[in-house]
Motif scaffolding. Structure first.
Motif, PDB file in Angstrom:
ATOM      1  N   TRP A  81       0.798  -1.217   0.000  1.00 35.30           N
ATOM      2  CA  TRP A  81       0.000   0.000   0.000  1.00 35.30           C
ATOM      3  C   TRP A  81       0.830   1.266   0.000  1.00 35.30           C
ATOM      4  O   TRP A  81       0.343   2.333  -0.408  1.00 35.30           O
ATOM      5  CB  TRP A  81      -0.902   0.015   1.240  1.00 35.30           C
ATOM      6  CG  TRP A  81      -0.166  -0.053   2.546  1.00 35.30           C
ATOM      7  CD1 TRP A  81       0.101  -1.162   3.281  1.00 35.30           C
ATOM      8  CD2 TRP A  81       0.402   1.042   3.283  1.00 35.30           C
ATOM      9  NE1 TRP A  81       0.805  -0.834   4.413  1.00 35.30           N
ATOM     10  CE2 TRP A  81       1.003   0.517   4.454  1.00 35.30           C
ATOM     11  CE3 TRP A  81       0.456   2.416   3.065  1.00 35.30           C
ATOM     12  CZ2 TRP A  81       1.645   1.308   5.390  1.00 35.30           C
ATOM     13  CZ3 TRP A  81       1.102   3.210   4.006  1.00 35.30           C
ATOM     14  CH2 TRP A  81       1.674   2.657   5.155  1.00 35.30           C
ATOM     15  N   LEU A  82       2.099   1.183   0.419  1.00 32.25           N
ATOM     16  CA  LEU A  82       2.907   2.397   0.534  1.00 32.25           C
ATOM     17  C   LEU A  82       3.155   3.045  -0.823  1.00 32.25           C
ATOM     18  O   LEU A  82       3.020   4.261  -0.978  1.00 32.25           O
ATOM     19  CB  LEU A  82       4.236   2.070   1.220  1.00 32.25           C
ATOM     20  CG  LEU A  82       5.196   3.255   1.416  1.00 32.25           C
ATOM     21  CD1 LEU A  82       4.542   4.337   2.263  1.00 32.25           C
ATOM     22  CD2 LEU A  82       6.501   2.776   2.061  1.00 32.25           C
ATOM     23  N   ARG A  83       3.518   2.239  -1.811  1.00 34.61           N
ATOM     24  CA  ARG A  83       3.779   2.792  -3.138  1.00 34.61           C
ATOM     25  C   ARG A  83       2.542   3.482  -3.690  1.00 34.61           C
ATOM     26  O   ARG A  83       2.612   4.605  -4.202  1.00 34.61           O
ATOM     27  CB  ARG A  83       4.215   1.678  -4.096  1.00 34.61           C
ATOM     28  CG  ARG A  83       4.497   2.147  -5.512  1.00 34.61           C
ATOM     29  CD  ARG A  83       4.554   0.973  -6.476  1.00 34.61           C
ATOM     30  NE  ARG A  83       3.306   0.242  -6.501  1.00 34.61           N
ATOM     31  CZ  ARG A  83       2.244   0.613  -7.234  1.00 34.61           C
ATOM     32  NH1 ARG A  83       2.305   1.705  -7.969  1.00 34.61           N
ATOM     33  NH2 ARG A  83       1.139  -0.096  -7.216  1.00 34.61           N
ATOM     34  N   ALA A  84       1.376   2.805  -3.594  1.00 36.81           N
ATOM     35  CA  ALA A  84       0.140   3.382  -4.109  1.00 36.81           C
ATOM     36  C   ALA A  84      -0.267   4.628  -3.335  1.00 36.81           C
ATOM     37  O   ALA A  84      -0.748   5.605  -3.920  1.00 36.81           O
ATOM     38  CB  ALA A  84      -0.977   2.339  -4.050  1.00 36.81           C
ATOM     39  N   MET A 131       3.170  -9.605  -2.312  1.00 34.40           N
ATOM     40  CA  MET A 131       2.103 -10.088  -3.183  1.00 34.40           C
ATOM     41  C   MET A 131       1.189  -8.945  -3.616  1.00 34.40           C
ATOM     42  O   MET A 131       0.888  -8.037  -2.842  1.00 34.40           O
ATOM     43  CB  MET A 131       1.282 -11.163  -2.457  1.00 34.40           C
ATOM     44  CG  MET A 131       0.328 -11.929  -3.376  1.00 34.40           C
ATOM     45  SD  MET A 131      -0.605 -13.170  -2.450  1.00 34.40           S
ATOM     46  CE  MET A 131       0.737 -14.133  -1.745  1.00 34.40           C
ATOM     47  N   ALA A 132       0.753  -8.982  -4.878  1.00 34.02           N
ATOM     48  CA  ALA A 132      -0.114  -7.940  -5.422  1.00 34.02           C
ATOM     49  C   ALA A 132      -1.482  -7.979  -4.747  1.00 34.02           C
ATOM     50  O   ALA A 132      -2.103  -9.037  -4.631  1.00 34.02           O
ATOM     51  CB  ALA A 132      -0.271  -8.133  -6.926  1.00 34.02           C
ATOM     52  N   ARG A 133      -1.969  -6.791  -4.323  1.00 35.11           N
ATOM     53  CA  ARG A 133      -3.295  -6.666  -3.712  1.00 35.11           C
ATOM     54  C   ARG A 133      -4.025  -5.517  -4.400  1.00 35.11           C
ATOM     55  O   ARG A 133      -3.916  -4.359  -3.974  1.00 35.11           O
ATOM     56  CB  ARG A 133      -3.163  -6.420  -2.211  1.00 35.11           C
ATOM     57  CG  ARG A 133      -2.542  -7.580  -1.446  1.00 35.11           C
ATOM     58  CD  ARG A 133      -2.398  -7.268   0.036  1.00 35.11           C
ATOM     59  NE  ARG A 133      -1.899  -8.395   0.784  1.00 35.11           N
ATOM     60  CZ  ARG A 133      -0.624  -8.722   0.915  1.00 35.11           C
ATOM     61  NH1 ARG A 133       0.305  -7.980   0.332  1.00 35.11           N
ATOM     62  NH2 ARG A 133      -0.254  -9.773   1.617  1.00 35.11           N
ATOM     63  N   PRO A 134      -4.762  -5.793  -5.470  1.00 32.64           N
ATOM     64  CA  PRO A 134      -5.365  -4.736  -6.284  1.00 32.64           C
ATOM     65  C   PRO A 134      -6.301  -3.808  -5.523  1.00 32.64           C
ATOM     66  O   PRO A 134      -6.224  -2.588  -5.674  1.00 32.64           O
ATOM     67  CB  PRO A 134      -6.129  -5.521  -7.360  1.00 32.64           C
ATOM     68  CG  PRO A 134      -5.445  -6.842  -7.430  1.00 32.64           C
ATOM     69  CD  PRO A 134      -4.998  -7.131  -6.025  1.00 32.64           C
ATOM     70  N   LEU A 135      -7.200  -4.363  -4.719  1.00 31.38           N
ATOM     71  CA  LEU A 135      -8.167  -3.528  -4.013  1.00 31.38           C
ATOM     72  C   LEU A 135      -7.481  -2.617  -3.009  1.00 31.38           C
ATOM     73  O   LEU A 135      -7.829  -1.434  -2.877  1.00 31.38           O
ATOM     74  CB  LEU A 135      -9.209  -4.408  -3.322  1.00 31.38           C
ATOM     75  CG  LEU A 135     -10.379  -3.663  -2.667  1.00 31.38           C
ATOM     76  CD1 LEU A 135     -11.132  -2.834  -3.713  1.00 31.38           C
ATOM     77  CD2 LEU A 135     -11.328  -4.641  -1.996  1.00 31.38           C
ATOM     78  N   GLN A 136      -6.497  -3.152  -2.295  1.00 31.89           N
ATOM     79  CA  GLN A 136      -5.755  -2.347  -1.330  1.00 31.89           C
ATOM     80  C   GLN A 136      -5.048  -1.188  -2.024  1.00 31.89           C
ATOM     81  O   GLN A 136      -5.083  -0.049  -1.552  1.00 31.89           O
ATOM     82  CB  GLN A 136      -4.728  -3.223  -0.612  1.00 31.89           C
ATOM     83  CG  GLN A 136      -3.939  -2.492   0.469  1.00 31.89           C
ATOM     84  CD  GLN A 136      -2.808  -3.347   1.015  1.00 31.89           C
ATOM     85  OE1 GLN A 136      -1.865  -3.662   0.298  1.00 31.89           O
ATOM     86  NE2 GLN A 136      -2.908  -3.731   2.275  1.00 31.89           N
ATOM     87  N   ALA A 137      -4.416  -1.465  -3.156  1.00 34.27           N
ATOM     88  CA  ALA A 137      -3.712  -0.416  -3.897  1.00 34.27           C
ATOM     89  C   ALA A 137      -4.683   0.632  -4.419  1.00 34.27           C
ATOM     90  O   ALA A 137      -4.400   1.834  -4.367  1.00 34.27           O
ATOM     91  CB  ALA A 137      -2.931  -1.041  -5.046  1.00 34.27           C
TER      92      ALA A 137
END
Length: 234
Positions: free
Chosen positions: A18-21, A144-150
């Protein structure tokens, strides 16, 4: 009787999902909204027109950031799932080759041959797909990729970032609008750079300079364009 003490360690890698997003969303919210406001204001538009443009930019930008993050991170998640599925097939079709592949990975990291083979054997017995995903493909729970979180992180932080220049439009006199938005936005960008660096465990200086420079450049360009078009239309 021996006792095991488990130390709770916190690493910046655990925040990477989440930090990058979040940093990208906040940075884009400040830069794009402030640049839009400065550009419209430079064209000699009314305060109402500047405010409407800023609000429209906030909502459009937040939705765009959420959609963009969700689509791009979903593509990453799909790739990870496909790689894990391929590993599952290979575990069934060529288990010995997969064991050797994992053992060689451990050998390249400095583990003795016999130990590497035994470790690979035990890791595959425990979780073969997880071991290959982590050690061969670099896919771990933390990254791991987390689309909704991002998507949520980028949309929320974009909105928060965009709100700062909009507040200045509502509060300061029209004559001070452009410098007030520019200065406040640069201060917000500097604070964002410092927070992002602190959360990621990186040096503060380079991060602050980086985000401030690009924010200043974006506002300068849009101010120039707004002034030029304002003169042409006027």
């Amino acid at each position: 009787m021996s006792r095991l003490h488990h130390l709770a360690e916190s690493h910046a890698t655990s925040r990477i999902g989440w930090l990058r997003a979040a940093v990208m969303g906040a940075n884009d919210g400040i830069v794009s909204t402030a640049s839009l406001i400065v550009g419209v204001a430079a064209s000699n538009a009314s305060r109402a027109a500047v405010l409407v443009a800023g609000i429209a930019g906030l909502f459009a930008g937040a939705m765009s950031m959420a959609a963009g993050e969700y689509v791009s991170v979903s593509s990453q998640a799909d790739t990870e799932k496909a790689d894990r599925a391929r590993e599952a097939v290979e575990q069934v079709e060529q288990p010995e080759a997969e064991l050797e592949e994992l053992a060689q990975i451990y050998e390249t990291r400095g583990v003795a041959r016999d130990t590497a083979v035994e470790v690979a054997r035990q890791m595959m017995a425990h979780d073969a797909i997880g071991a290959h995903a982590r050690d061969e493909l670099g896919i771990s729970e933390a990254t791991m990729a987390r689309p909704l979180q991002a998507a949520l992180a980028s949309a929320l932080t974009f909105t928060a970032g965009a709100a700062a220049p909009l507040v200045m439009v509502a509060l300061v006199p029209s004559a001070l609008l452009m410098p007030a938005v520019a200065v406040s936005s640069l201060l917000c960008l500097g604070a964002l750079g410092a927070l992002g660096a602190r959360a990621g465990g990186a040096p503060l200086g380079p991060s602050v300079v980086r985000v401030s420079f690009w924010g200043l450049l974006a506002m300068a360009v849009t101010a120039g364009i707004g002034r030029a078009f304002g003169a042409m239309i006027g």
